[in-house]
Design a protein around this motif. Structure first.
Motif, PDB file in Angstrom:
ATOM      1  N   THR A  51     -33.679-123.478 -41.189  1.00 17.13           N
ATOM      2  CA  THR A  51     -33.465-124.744 -41.359  1.00 17.13           C
ATOM      3  C   THR A  51     -33.278-124.989 -42.773  1.00 17.13           C
ATOM      4  O   THR A  51     -32.593-125.549 -43.398  1.00 17.13           O
ATOM      5  CB  THR A  51     -34.299-125.670 -40.807  1.00 17.13           C
ATOM      6  OG1 THR A  51     -34.178-125.565 -39.280  1.00 17.13           O
ATOM      7  CG2 THR A  51     -34.166-127.151 -40.998  1.00 17.13           C
ATOM      8  N   LYS A  52     -34.336-124.615 -43.600  1.00 14.61           N
ATOM      9  CA  LYS A  52     -34.606-124.690 -44.917  1.00 14.61           C
ATOM     10  C   LYS A  52     -33.477-123.926 -45.659  1.00 14.61           C
ATOM     11  O   LYS A  52     -32.931-124.654 -46.597  1.00 14.61           O
ATOM     12  CB  LYS A  52     -35.877-124.051 -45.685  1.00 14.61           C
ATOM     13  CG  LYS A  52     -37.077-125.095 -45.108  1.00 14.61           C
ATOM     14  CD  LYS A  52     -38.440-124.500 -45.774  1.00 14.61           C
ATOM     15  CE  LYS A  52     -39.517-125.133 -45.330  1.00 14.61           C
ATOM     16  NZ  LYS A  52     -40.734-124.568 -45.867  1.00 14.61           N
ATOM     17  N   GLU A  53     -33.036-122.828 -45.253  1.00 20.23           N
ATOM     18  CA  GLU A  53     -31.929-121.888 -45.724  1.00 20.23           C
ATOM     19  C   GLU A  53     -30.810-122.945 -45.772  1.00 20.23           C
ATOM     20  O   GLU A  53     -29.949-122.796 -46.469  1.00 20.23           O
ATOM     21  CB  GLU A  53     -31.863-120.840 -45.186  1.00 20.23           C
ATOM     22  CG  GLU A  53     -31.182-119.826 -46.127  1.00 20.23           C
ATOM     23  CD  GLU A  53     -31.124-118.258 -45.472  1.00 20.23           C
ATOM     24  OE1 GLU A  53     -30.419-117.452 -45.677  1.00 20.23           O
ATOM     25  OE2 GLU A  53     -32.134-117.787 -44.726  1.00 20.23           O
ATOM     26  N   ALA A  56     -30.227-125.931 -47.857  1.00 13.45           N
ATOM     27  CA  ALA A  56     -30.068-125.692 -49.071  1.00 13.45           C
ATOM     28  C   ALA A  56     -28.684-125.072 -49.455  1.00 13.45           C
ATOM     29  O   ALA A  56     -28.290-125.007 -50.615  1.00 13.45           O
ATOM     30  CB  ALA A  56     -31.107-124.532 -49.739  1.00 13.45           C
ATOM     31  N   THR A  57     -28.098-124.797 -48.286  1.00 13.73           N
ATOM     32  CA  THR A  57     -26.689-124.343 -48.604  1.00 13.73           C
ATOM     33  C   THR A  57     -25.549-125.224 -48.623  1.00 13.73           C
ATOM     34  O   THR A  57     -25.578-126.218 -48.110  1.00 13.73           O
ATOM     35  CB  THR A  57     -26.073-123.073 -47.363  1.00 13.73           C
ATOM     36  OG1 THR A  57     -27.268-122.412 -47.092  1.00 13.73           O
ATOM     37  CG2 THR A  57     -24.884-122.826 -47.320  1.00 13.73           C
ATOM     38  N   ARG A  58     -24.722-124.964 -49.538  1.00 11.25           N
ATOM     39  CA  ARG A  58     -23.565-125.854 -49.856  1.00 11.25           C
ATOM     40  C   ARG A  58     -22.116-125.612 -49.934  1.00 11.25           C
ATOM     41  O   ARG A  58     -21.304-126.252 -49.390  1.00 11.25           O
ATOM     42  CB  ARG A  58     -23.768-126.523 -51.629  1.00 11.25           C
ATOM     43  CG  ARG A  58     -24.930-126.877 -52.023  1.00 11.25           C
ATOM     44  CD  ARG A  58     -25.002-128.533 -51.444  1.00 11.25           C
ATOM     45  NE  ARG A  58     -26.333-129.129 -51.743  1.00 11.25           N
ATOM     46  CZ  ARG A  58     -27.223-129.479 -50.985  1.00 11.25           C
ATOM     47  NH1 ARG A  58     -26.971-129.718 -49.697  1.00 11.25           N
ATOM     48  NH2 ARG A  58     -28.410-130.064 -51.287  1.00 11.25           N
ATOM     49  N   ASP A  59     -22.202-124.345 -49.647  1.00 10.43           N
ATOM     50  CA  ASP A  59     -20.809-123.814 -49.240  1.00 10.43           C
ATOM     51  C   ASP A  59     -20.666-123.453 -47.658  1.00 10.43           C
ATOM     52  O   ASP A  59     -21.496-122.888 -46.998  1.00 10.43           O
ATOM     53  CB  ASP A  59     -20.748-122.189 -49.931  1.00 10.43           C
ATOM     54  CG  ASP A  59     -19.712-121.563 -49.549  1.00 10.43           C
ATOM     55  OD1 ASP A  59     -18.611-122.312 -49.629  1.00 10.43           O
ATOM     56  OD2 ASP A  59     -19.599-120.233 -49.728  1.00 10.43           O
ATOM     57  N   PRO A  60     -19.735-123.684 -46.937  1.00 14.58           N
ATOM     58  CA  PRO A  60     -19.527-123.765 -45.743  1.00 14.58           C
ATOM     59  C   PRO A  60     -19.309-122.167 -45.264  1.00 14.58           C
ATOM     60  O   PRO A  60     -20.094-121.865 -43.999  1.00 14.58           O
ATOM     61  CB  PRO A  60     -18.068-124.550 -45.242  1.00 14.58           C
ATOM     62  CG  PRO A  60     -17.653-125.381 -46.456  1.00 14.58           C
ATOM     63  CD  PRO A  60     -18.424-124.627 -47.630  1.00 14.58           C
ATOM     64  N   SER A  61     -19.058-121.430 -45.999  1.00 15.85           N
ATOM     65  CA  SER A  61     -18.755-120.033 -45.604  1.00 15.85           C
ATOM     66  C   SER A  61     -20.445-119.393 -45.571  1.00 15.85           C
ATOM     67  O   SER A  61     -20.629-118.660 -44.733  1.00 15.85           O
ATOM     68  CB  SER A  61     -18.097-119.072 -46.205  1.00 15.85           C
ATOM     69  OG  SER A  61     -18.488-118.908 -47.859  1.00 15.85           O
ATOM     70  N   LYS A  65     -22.698-118.001 -42.321  1.00 15.17           N
ATOM     71  CA  LYS A  65     -23.519-116.752 -42.314  1.00 15.17           C
ATOM     72  C   LYS A  65     -24.960-117.325 -41.897  1.00 15.17           C
ATOM     73  O   LYS A  65     -25.493-116.329 -41.125  1.00 15.17           O
ATOM     74  CB  LYS A  65     -23.452-116.118 -43.712  1.00 15.17           C
ATOM     75  CG  LYS A  65     -22.030-115.464 -43.978  1.00 15.17           C
ATOM     76  CD  LYS A  65     -22.007-114.970 -45.455  1.00 15.17           C
ATOM     77  CE  LYS A  65     -20.780-114.398 -45.931  1.00 15.17           C
ATOM     78  NZ  LYS A  65     -20.703-113.887 -47.344  1.00 15.17           N
ATOM     79  N   VAL A  66     -25.454-118.271 -42.342  1.00 12.93           N
ATOM     80  CA  VAL A  66     -26.918-118.378 -41.951  1.00 12.93           C
ATOM     81  C   VAL A  66     -26.756-118.707 -40.588  1.00 12.93           C
ATOM     82  O   VAL A  66     -27.720-118.254 -39.855  1.00 12.93           O
ATOM     83  CB  VAL A  66     -27.508-119.848 -42.674  1.00 12.93           C
ATOM     84  CG1 VAL A  66     -28.780-120.333 -42.225  1.00 12.93           C
ATOM     85  CG2 VAL A  66     -27.386-119.415 -44.180  1.00 12.93           C
ATOM     86  N   CYS A  67     -26.045-119.568 -39.787  1.00 12.00           N
ATOM     87  CA  CYS A  67     -25.892-119.970 -38.472  1.00 12.00           C
ATOM     88  C   CYS A  67     -25.943-118.649 -37.762  1.00 12.00           C
ATOM     89  O   CYS A  67     -26.409-118.342 -36.768  1.00 12.00           O
ATOM     90  CB  CYS A  67     -24.951-120.797 -38.142  1.00 12.00           C
ATOM     91  SG  CYS A  67     -25.202-122.384 -38.780  1.00 12.00           S
ATOM     92  N   ASN A  68     -24.765-117.728 -38.192  1.00 11.05           N
ATOM     93  CA  ASN A  68     -24.584-116.277 -37.419  1.00 11.05           C
ATOM     94  C   ASN A  68     -26.249-115.576 -37.317  1.00 11.05           C
ATOM     95  O   ASN A  68     -26.381-115.017 -36.386  1.00 11.05           O
ATOM     96  CB  ASN A  68     -23.450-115.420 -38.044  1.00 11.05           C
ATOM     97  CG  ASN A  68     -22.194-116.090 -37.702  1.00 11.05           C
ATOM     98  OD1 ASN A  68     -22.052-116.643 -36.563  1.00 11.05           O
ATOM     99  ND2 ASN A  68     -21.199-115.863 -38.548  1.00 11.05           N
TER     100      ASN A  68
END
Length: 113
Positions: A51-53, A56-61, A65-68
């Motif tokens: 969740t934290k990662e 902090a992510t602003r780029d959709p790609s 990757k985090v979701c995958n």
């Protein structure tokens, strides 16, 4: 023997576990419960990390990757938990039938394999 005495002794005569076996079963269930609680805490820590990662992510790609990675980790945990759950209940059934233990509760993150 009275009817009530016959009724209370009938299960023991039918091969149901005695007090010592019931105590062992209770201990196994308690140990399984403790292992499951530790596993839930481990899963919560993993969820928090992802969740934290993701936040902090602003780029959709990068978010994809985090979701995958999160989905892959969840599937790994689900597979391991399914195997552990099956082994745990097989142990309970075997113990109730007077057999030996076939597996051990799942190890928590800090334990060695």
């Amino acid at each position: 023997m009275t009817d009530s005495n016959q009724k209370t002794q009938a299960p023991l005569a039918a091969g149901l576990p005695g007090a010592a076996a019931i105590d062992r079963l209770g201990e196994q269930v308690k140990m399984g419960h403790q292992a499951w609680m530790e596993r839930l805490q481990e899963m919560q820590a993993i969820e928090t990390e992802f969740t934290k990662e993701l936040m902090a992510t602003r780029d959709p790609s990068a978010a994809l990757k985090v979701c995958n990675r999160w989905i892959t980790k969840r599937l790994e945990l689900l597979t391991a938990d399914s195997k552990a759950f099956t082994g745990f209940w097989m142990d309970i059934v075997m113990a109730a039938a007077g057999g030996a233990q076939t597996s051990t509760p799942p190890k928590s993150k800090g334990e060695e394999a």
